[in-house]
Each structure stands twice: as structure tokens, then as C-alpha cells.
Enzyme design. Structure first.
Site, mmCIF file in Angstrom:
data_model
loop_
_atom_site.group_PDB
_atom_site.id
_atom_site.type_symbol
_atom_site.label_atom_id
_atom_site.label_comp_id
_atom_site.label_asym_id
_atom_site.label_seq_id
_atom_site.Cartn_x
_atom_site.Cartn_y
_atom_site.Cartn_z
ATOM 1 N N SER A 162 1.977 3.067 5.075
ATOM 2 C CA SER A 162 2.602 3.640 5.855
ATOM 3 C C SER A 162 3.445 2.445 6.877
ATOM 4 O O SER A 162 4.308 3.067 7.509
ATOM 5 C CB SER A 162 2.081 4.703 6.851
ATOM 6 O OG SER A 162 1.564 5.727 5.822
ATOM 7 N N ALA A 183 0.863 -1.125 -0.108
ATOM 8 C CA ALA A 183 0.058 -0.059 -0.043
ATOM 9 C C ALA A 183 0.886 1.109 0.079
ATOM 10 O O ALA A 183 2.059 1.015 0.001
ATOM 11 C CB ALA A 183 -1.102 0.044 1.082
ATOM 12 N N HIS A 184 0.148 2.300 0.093
ATOM 13 C CA HIS A 184 0.964 3.810 -0.389
ATOM 14 C C HIS A 184 1.752 4.070 1.047
ATOM 15 O O HIS A 184 1.392 3.671 2.154
ATOM 16 C CB HIS A 184 -0.063 4.952 -0.521
ATOM 17 C CG HIS A 184 -1.284 4.892 0.665
ATOM 18 N ND1 HIS A 184 -2.009 5.932 0.513
ATOM 19 C CD2 HIS A 184 -1.623 4.105 1.508
ATOM 20 C CE1 HIS A 184 -2.981 5.623 1.434
ATOM 21 N NE2 HIS A 184 -2.806 4.545 2.129
ATOM 22 N N ASN A 185 2.793 4.302 0.745
ATOM 23 C CA ASN A 185 3.841 4.900 1.708
ATOM 24 C C ASN A 185 4.524 3.687 2.578
ATOM 25 O O ASN A 185 5.149 4.034 3.593
ATOM 26 C CB ASN A 185 3.365 6.141 2.822
ATOM 27 C CG ASN A 185 2.888 7.152 2.009
ATOM 28 O OD1 ASN A 185 1.982 7.431 1.465
ATOM 29 N ND2 ASN A 185 4.117 8.238 2.124
#
Lengths: 336, 336, 336
Positions: free
Chosen positions: A262, A242-244
Site C-alpha cells: 500500500s 507488494a500488493h496495492n
């Protein structure tokens, strides 16, 4: 198809042919399955019986191998049969990839893109504006490279990979077919009426050198900044990043694992298949996580082992599982 | 869009029209949802009330159906309404697929490839060197067929499938969009510095006849030898099949299941969704495995049922789960 | 690459520049990571120390921000720094997408297809017969749009998406790379000899307005009727949606979740990652389901929370888990 004489193979491996040096081989096989035209090896004495019946055109053996029965196959004698066989495999794979060369006329390459020396760009590849492709990069058919992407030297990108705008791929990476890099992260702001408004995702994905991304794996771009796959990390097929998220150096992750937004996975970790990580946690270096585990909290101590959903230290997990199976019995006894 | 008169449909099904034989239908629907222009069926008396209000242009009914109220729809009377409807569905699907024909000029086909009679090769398909495509094979747009692949008669390959070099696909297979066949197995040799060196993966994937591979499913090639999907096996979407796995004849596997390297799943097995198998185990024929199970050991007895992660015999699993829910109560009682 | 002067940015946001209005920015970053050429924001006082050391060319701050040390960066003062930054992100993303325009000459578009005003059709896109594409729709390279598909206004379809024949996509949807919509459902009739015969799947997938479909997610077409993704639903990456499933309005589903055939998920639900739903159940509106759960039965009460495989009410789950970890201790005590 690649084709070699036994003489050529022996020369490549620094060995000698016993039999017909002009016999040709075009594939590599296990000694117990080998057909005519293939080359196999014998290192483990357990497999010796197969050498007397194998259909292989040749078998690589140790210098001191002494057959106890007559042989129908040719031999290539080398110092270390296992090592020589590994070298042969690597050479075979290298040659197979070298077969792909040149820039296909039916690729779509924007004028502002820069291509390094010796690249292969297959048919139906799309390369956007200001893309930079390094030396000896191979890009197979149907791959999409969005604007401003950069791909460094010696990286191989198999068919149908999609790399969204602005992402950065390092040197000597291998990205398998169907992988998606740089899709928008799954971020939404809940609205008063119960609907969701997408939060713009304007960061990138940065894949460092020597990374392997498996088939149909997806890696979302960061909301801001970067989703980061560090040097030497190996991701299997159908993984969700997922993002980050950050994945540390030389961490290995098996298929179908998912890592929520994250989260930072440390370096030199080993993660089994179908594992899930919640978002915003941090996993220490050298952590080992068993398949199908669910990781709900940060792991702060290096080199620990975890299993279960939710995960526990592995030793505790096995003790719990042992009792779990006896629960019906326990219940019966206590009910009395 | 396909379009038929009721007269044509009745002839196809060996039935008779009651109403307007020139009325046209172009789609198939459930009786409770059907709109004008569609054809539905009534076999189960439970649904009879819908026939008096349906918007369907026609309903297929059993020969002896006697309406209890006036009808606004046309009827097609046949011997067995359910069977006739199934035949209609199959015919509809067959015709829909026959719509795709010929070899697109904007496909990329290497000269050394051999194409059988009656093939469909869609736009932007890539067909590599020495590929053999059998009779009546249909290959939808954006599909990648690597060098030396062979695909046997009557197989359908939907859009964007990627089949790596050297793989073998049987007759009458269906491969759904985005599936990846023959990606390199996830094999790495750990190095002294903690990094990993890829082990060359020079085997193939062999998919036998009548196999179905779901959308975005990934099947890795063998290290040596073959990853083998045997005759009639049915794989759902997003499944991971690792290198050197064997899946037995007529085994059915639901979506998002993962099978680790070298595991052999038997024939006539039924595997639920999101199941995980560890590597190097052997599953007996006719085994039934519930969804989300984790299979850590070989299953040696035929026809057994398993559930849970780690999996237990299904009956034991249910007993354990029953007690599990009472654990807090048990704990409270024991604490007193 | 997009490039703006600070004067232009300030005008866009209704703010004022403090520093050089001609300085140029071309990307957006976090204040703690920003490099020259980027613009960041400061709203949370916790991050104030970074503004004195940031490399950002400019930082968006609240009107009343008073620096306590000298600054090297330019400022853009606005009423509400966080809100202004969000607007900037949205504007940035809008401009980035507007960069893609026109109909590529090397797209394949059947004559009978209808294209709305202002569409983008990228290279190597395939658009089948009788397809209807609405206004301002953007279709990235390598996308496959089967015959009779309709896609309504303002929808964005990223690279390599495959939409099978007859499916319907609403307005303002976003479909990420590699997603497959309309593949055949996994339905087979067991035959007497243990093999399976495919049940024709002649329904469609209907995706309503404002839906988001993640990268490499798969949505199967209905056997008859439609698989339905209702307005505003958000699906993450690598999700499996089986035939005849319905997903309610504004329901959010995280990555790698799988939903078996004919299940109806309600509206305003929140579903974690790697969840599995069995087929033919019904989930009430506003249900919340934790990651890795297994949902085996219908959930009839609105707004409840569930966790575990098989799932229990979340509060019960946590009580069970608490005891589970003490099982070995319990067993030891009882054994005495």
C-alpha cells in the site's frame, strides 16, 4: 545474424563511406575492443589513438575528422558521429526484434483470446481465456498469460514471464524474462492458535504505458483494487512490489529494491538499489533515495534527497557518517 | 531411483563389506538421521555413538575402526572414510545427471542450431537460430536459448533458464533454474520532459568456463562489449549483475548481492550475501567483503577485508560497532 | 469471467437483496473505487459517504444500516457485512481456481508418475519419473517437477515453478510463480590453486503442509538430509533459503530476506523484509526481527524483538538511533 554493407549503413545514417562500401559488418563494438566485422565510432578525441590500431571494419567519425596517421579501417563520415552511432544502435535493436514474427504452432492459445495484427507469439507460450493482445505485441517463448489479461499495442514480453489472471499491461512496455506480475499479495490474518489464514487477493496489477519491468522482478496483485505502475516508470531486476503499491510516472527504481504493501511512491523519483520501503507510506514526487536506504516514514516535501537505514536527509547522513568513523577515537579521548 | 548393493559400493570405493554384500542402498544420509536403505559415514569420533543406533543399511568407516558395542548396520571399510564418502557423493550426483539423456521430440530446435554429441535437450526447451551447443551439454525443460547463443561442452543448464540472444557460455558451467542471462541493461537517457528513453543494449554476456550461476540470478548484457563472468567464478542465488560488470576468476559471491553497472570485481574475492556495489568502481583481487556491506568506492589494495554500509576496513568496523552500542550511555554521561 | 446475480450472492451469504435481484456482478471492489458490475461492502461508518455516490452495482451492508440519503446502488443486507464480504472473497477465489481443471494433452508426464483424483495439469508442465501428485493438486503451465518429487493433496503450484529431483511438498501448500525449490546448495571446497570444487548436494527440500512460498523465491536442497520448511510457514517473494536451513511452524518471513546455510529459524517468528541471517545459528521461537536487520548470532530467548545490522534488541536500537542523529552536534560541542 544481421549483416550490412558499409554502403547501406552510410545511407541509413546520411553519411559517406571512405574506403570499401561493399565491406560487411554484423555487429557494433567499442573502438578499443572492436574485431573484424564490427563497426565502432569516434566522437571523443580522447579515443582517437585507437582508430589507428582498431580491428573494426569501419568507424563512424565526424565529417571534419582528419587522421594524423594512416588508417587500416574504413570510415563513415557523418555530421555528428555520436548521434549517428546512437541511431545505429536503435536501428540495430529494432531490426533484431523484428526478426521474431508470427504465431508458433506449438503455442497454446485459448479460442476466446483475441490477437492483434502483427503479433509474435513464440513456442510454448500459454495464452488463457478472453486474453486481449494488441497490435505488434511480441511474446517470447515460455510466457504465461492468465485468463482475462490484456496487453496493449507494441509491448514486448521476454521469455518465461508469468502474468496472472486479470492483469492489465499498457502500450510500449518491456517486461524482461522471468518477471512475475499479479502473484497473490502477502496478506494473512493471524488466527488464535498462532497460525495464519490467507486473505484472498482479488485485485489486479495495472501496468500503464511505456513501463519497463526488469528480469525476475515480482509485482503482487492488490487485495482489492489495483497495484499500479504508472506511465513511464522503469523497474530494474529482482525488485519486489507488494500488493496495492502505486509507483508514480517516470519513476526509476534500481535493482533489488522492495516496496511493502500500500505504499505510494511519487512521480519522477529516483530510487537506488536494495532500498526498502515499509508499507502504507507516501513518497513525494521527485524524491531521490540512495542505495540500501530504509524508508520508514512518508516523505512529504518534493525533491528531497535521502540516505541511510533508517533514512535521513542526505546532507545529515554524510555528517553522521563522518563522525561515525571517528567514534572509537572519540571514545578513547573521553575515556581519559 | 538409483540403487546399489553394498558389494557394488565397496568395489566403487576400493573397500570391503562387513555384513551382507547383497543389501541394497538407494540414498545417502547423515549417520544421525539415516533411515533403512541409506548409506552413511563415520569419520569424526564425536559421531561414533550414532553408529550403534543408526537405521542406516550401511556405514562407511576407516579400515581400523573397532566397534565398542554390537552393531546392527553393515560396514564398508575403506582407507579414508571421509574421502570415500565424498567420492561416493560425487559419483551419485554424476549418475543422477547421466539419467537425463537424448533430445526430446517436444523441444523446439531451430534448424540452423548445431548440437554436440551426447547432449540432453529436455521437453519444452527452445533453441533459437544458429545456436551452438557443445558435447555432453545438458539442458533441462523450459529453458530458453536465444538466437546465436553458444554453450560449450559439459555445461548443465537447469529448468527454466533464459539466455538472451548472442550470449556465450563456457565449458563445465552450471546454471541453476530460473537464472536470466543477457537481459537488457538498465540504461536510460533522461529526456527534457522528465521521461526516459532506453539506451539500446547491444552487447552480450560472456560466461567463461567452470562458472556457477545460482537460481533466479540475473546477469544483464552489456550496452556495448560484454558483461564478463570469468573462469571459475561462483554466483549464488538471486544475485543481480548489471551491464558491463566484470567478475574476476574464482571469485565467490553469496546470495542477493547486487553489482551496479561497469564495476569490476577482482579475482579470488569473497563477497557475502546482500552486499551492494555502486557502479564504475574497481575491486582489487582477494578482497573479502562481509554480508550486507555497501561498497561505494574502489578498493585498490589486494587482500583487504571490508564491512558495513558504507563499508570500512573490517577492524575499524568492529571498533565503531563496539562504541555505537554504548552511544546512549555516552550521551547520558555527557548530558550531565 | 465469473458472473452472479445479486439473488445468488445474497443466497450464498444468507442475506437479502434490496433492489434488483437479477442485476449481475462479476467483480469485487472497494466502495470508493467500484465501477458498474462490481460488488462492494460498507462496514466502517467512515466510508458511509461513498455509498451515496458509488458506481457499484451492489453494496453489502449490515442488517441495521439506515441510509441517510437516497441510494443508486442495490443493497445486500447481512448480519455482519465485513464477515460476509470476507466469505465472498474466499468463495470468489475458490471458484476462480476451480476454473482450472483436467490434464492438458500438451503436458509432458512420465509414465511412472502417479496422479491423484481431480488434478489440474496445465499445458507445458513437465512431470518426471516416479513423481506422486495427490488429489485436487493444481499445477499451472510451465512448471517443472523433477523425478521422484511428491506433492500432497490440495496444493496449488503456479506457473513456471521449478521443483528439483526428490523434493517433498505437503498438503494445502501454495507455491507462487517462478519459485525454485531444490536447487543445489552453495557449497564449495577451496582448492590449493585458489579455485573451488563443488561439494555434491544430495539432500532434498521438504516443505510441510499449509506452507506458502512466494514468487521467485529460491530454496536450496540440503547437502545431506533436508532443508525443512515446517507446517504453516509463510514465505514472501524473492527470499533466499540456503541448504540445510530449517524454518519453524507458522513463521512469517517478508520479501527479499536471505537465510544462510544450516540456520534454524524457530516457530511463530515474524521476520521483516530484506533481513539477512548468517549461517549455523539458531533463532528462538516467537522472535520478531525488523526489516533490513542483520542477524549474526543465535537468539536464545523466546519472544524477543531485534533490529539493525548487526541486530540489537529493538529498544536499544531505537536509543542508539536517537543519539546517532545527534552525533554531528555532539562532535561540534566536544570539539570546542
Amino acid at each position: 545474424m544481421l549483416k550490412f554493407t558499409l554502403g547501406q549503413v552510410a545511407q541509413m545514417l546520411g553519411g559517406t563511406v571512405e574506403g570499401n562500401p561493399d565491406a560487411e559488418v554484423f555487429t557494433i563494438a567499442k573502438i578499443q575492443e572492436a574485431q573484424a566485422g564490427s563497426i565502432a565510432f569516434l566522437a571523443n578525441p580522447k579515443y582517437e589513438p585507437y582508430i589507428y590500431t582498431t580491428q573494426a571494419t569501419a568507424v563512424i567519425v565526424n565529417q571534419d575528422f582528419e587522421p594524423k596517421q594512416p588508417l587500416q579501417t574504413n570510415l563513415i563520415r557523418v555530421k555528428d558521429a555520436y548521434l549517428a552511432f546512437t541511431q545505429l544502435l536503435e536501428q540495430y535493436q529494432r531490426l533484431r526484434q523484428q526478426a521474431q514474427q508470427g504465431i508458433a504452432p506449438n503455442a497454446h492459445i485459448e479460442e476466446s483470446a483475441q490477437l492483434g495484427e502483427g503479433v509474435y507469439i513464440g513456442p510454448f507460450v500459454y495464452i488463457g481465456k478472453n486474453v486481449r493482445i494488441g497490435k505488434q505485441v511480441k511474446i517470447y517463448p515460455h510466457t504465461f498469460i492468465g485468463d482475462n489479461v490484456s496487453i496493449d499495442d507494441h509491448t514486448v514480453i521476454y521469455a518465461g514471464v508469468k502474468i496472472y489472471e486479470g492483469c492489465v499491461i499498457g502500450k510500449h512496455c518491456v517486461i524482461h524474462a522471468g518477471a512475475v506480475i499479479g502473484s497473490e499479495g502477502f496478506g494473512f490474518a493471524p488466527q488464535e492458535d498462532g497460525s495464519y489464514r490467507p486473505i484472498p487477493q482479488v485485485g489486479i496489477v495495472h501496468v500503464e504505458d511505456h513501463v519497463r519491468v526488469g528480469a525476475n522482478t515480482t509485482i503482487d496483485r492488490a487485495t482489492l483494487g489495483k497495484t499500479l505502475i504508472k506511465q513511464g516508470a522503469k523497474l530494474d531486476n529482482l525488485i519486489q512490489v507488494a500488493h496495492n503499491v502505486t509507483i508514480g510516472k517516470h519513476t526509476v527504481i534500481a535493482a533489488q529494491t522492495g516496496i511493502a504493501g500500500s505504499t505510494e511512491v511519487g512521480s519522477y523519483c529516483m530510487v537506488g538499489g536494495q532500498v526498502g520501503f515499509v508499507g502504507h507510506i507516501k513518497i513525494a514526487d521527485k524524491t531521490i533515495i540512495g542505495a540500501q536506504s530504509g524508508i520508514l516514514d512518508s516523505i512529504t516535501e518534493e525533491g528531497t534527497k535521502w540516505q541511510g537505514s533508517p533514512a535521513m536527509p542526505m546532507s545529515q547522513y554524510y555528517r553522521v557518517q563522518a563522525v561515525l568513523r571517528k567514534l572509537p577515537e572519540l571514545w578513547r579521548k573521553l575515556s581519559k
